[in-house]
Design an enzyme around this catalytic site. Structure first.
Site, short mmCIF file in Angstrom:
data_model
loop_
_atom_site.label_atom_id
_atom_site.label_comp_id
_atom_site.label_asym_id
_atom_site.label_seq_id
_atom_site.Cartn_x
_atom_site.Cartn_y
_atom_site.Cartn_z
N ILE A 67 3.19 -71.12 32.15
CA ILE A 67 3.59 -71.23 33.55
C ILE A 67 3.69 -72.68 34.03
CG2 ILE A 67 1.31 -71.12 34.69
CD1 ILE A 67 2.60 -68.91 36.53
N ASN A 99 -10.88 -70.12 40.57
CA ASN A 99 -12.16 -69.53 40.98
C ASN A 99 -12.50 -70.07 42.36
OD1 ASN A 99 -13.92 -72.00 40.72
ND2 ASN A 99 -13.21 -71.84 38.60
N GLY A 143 -8.59 -71.59 30.90
CA GLY A 143 -7.41 -70.74 31.00
C GLY A 143 -6.24 -71.38 31.72
N VAL A 144 -5.55 -70.58 32.52
CA VAL A 144 -4.35 -71.08 33.19
C VAL A 144 -4.73 -72.13 34.24
CG1 VAL A 144 -4.23 -69.22 34.94
CG2 VAL A 144 -2.15 -70.32 34.16
N ASP A 145 -5.90 -72.00 34.83
CA ASP A 145 -6.40 -72.97 35.82
C ASP A 145 -6.51 -74.36 35.17
OD1 ASP A 145 -7.52 -73.95 38.15
OD2 ASP A 145 -9.46 -72.94 37.91
N SER A 202 -6.66 -62.60 36.59
CA SER A 202 -7.92 -61.89 36.22
C SER A 202 -7.95 -61.27 34.82
CB SER A 202 -8.27 -60.77 37.24
OG SER A 202 -8.80 -61.32 38.41
N THR A 203 -6.85 -61.38 34.05
CA THR A 203 -6.85 -60.68 32.75
C THR A 203 -7.38 -61.51 31.59
OG1 THR A 203 -4.58 -61.29 32.16
CG2 THR A 203 -4.86 -59.28 33.45
N VAL A 212 -10.57 -64.65 31.37
CA VAL A 212 -12.02 -64.81 31.51
C VAL A 212 -12.61 -63.72 32.42
CG1 VAL A 212 -13.83 -66.37 32.40
CG2 VAL A 212 -11.87 -67.31 31.18
#
Ligand code: AR6
Length: 170
Positions: free
Chosen positions: A8, A21, A29-31, A118-119, A121
Site C-alpha cells: 500500500i 494502534n 506491519g503496515v503501520d 486487524s488481520t 498482529v
C-alpha cells in the site's frame, strides 16, 4: 471498489489507510511500512494529534499528510484486537472503514486505498474481516452522495482472494 495484491505504500491515491494502534506512534506491519516509507513528518503530525486529542480510540480515525509517500494523505485508524468475537470486534472493524471514509469525504478525497485492517498482529479472522470490509464500504457508498474509488490493497494472497470473493458476492 477494486482489489489488488501489493504494498500500500506504493499506491498514489488521495489517501491510504493505516492500520495503526491507539498511540499513533507507529509499530510493525503496515503501520511500520507506512512510517518508514513516509518519513518523520507523519510521526510528528501523529504526535501533535495525540497531544491535542489524546490516544485514538478503537474504530476511530485521524488524518495526516502523506509525507514522502505517493499518497497525498494517510488516514490512521485503530482496528480491534480479536478476542473471540464477543467484545464488539465486528462493529469496531466496520467503524474503522466507515469513519475512515467519512474523514476522507470531509476532506474531499475521492481515491482511497485500504489494507486488511486487524488481520495481522490483531488476529481478526480474515474471512470475517473481508466480509465486514466490503459490506461497510458498500453501505457507506450507498448511503452517501460521495463518488469514491476504493481500492483494497491486500499484501497476502489469502486476503486478496477473500476480498475478491466478497466483491463478487455483494
Ligand atoms: N501493504 C499492505 N498491506 C500490508 C503491508 C503493506 N506494506 N504490510 C502488511 N500488510 P498489521 P493489524 C497487511 O499487523 O492486524 C502494528 O504494529 C498484513 O498482511 O499491519 O491491524 C500496529 O502498530 C495484514 O493483512 O495490522 C498495531 O499495533 C494487514 O496488513 C498493530 O500492528 C494488517 O496487519 C495493528 O494490527
Amino acid at each position: 471498489m477494486q482489489v489488488v495484491q501489493g504494498d500500500i505504500t506504493k499506491i498514489a491515491a488521495d489517501a491510504i489507510i493505516n492500520a495503526a494502534n491507539s498511540s499513533l506512534l507507529g509499530g510493525g506491519g503496515v503501520d511500520g511500512a507506512i512510517h518508514r516509507a513516509g518519513g518523520k513528518t507523519i510521526l510528528e503530525e501523529c504526535k501533535a494529534i495525540v497531544a491535542r486529542l489524546g490516544r485514538c480510540p478503537t474504530g476511530e480515525a485521524v488524518i495526516t499528510t502523506g509525507g514522502n509517500l505517493p499518497a497525498k494523505y494517510v488516514i490512521h485508524t485503530v482496528g480491534p484486537v480479536w478476542n473471540g468475537g464477543k467484545k464488539q470486534e465486528e462493529e469496531k472493524l466496520a467503524d474503522c472503514y466507515t469513519n475512515s471514509l467519512k474523514l476522507a469525504a470531509a476532506h474531499r478525497l475521492t481515491s482511497i486505498a485500504f489494507p486488511n485492517i486487524s488481520t495481522g498482529v490483531y488476529r481478526f479472522p480474515k474471512e470475517k474481516a473481508s466480509r465486514i470490509a466490503v459490506q461497510a464500504v458498500r453501505n457507506f457508498m450507498q448511503g452517501s452522495n460521495e463518488i469514491m474509488q476504493v481500492i483494497f490493497v491486500c499484501y497476502d494472497e489469502e486476503n486478496f482472494n477473500l476480498i475478491r470473493k466478497y466483491l463478487d458476492y455483494f
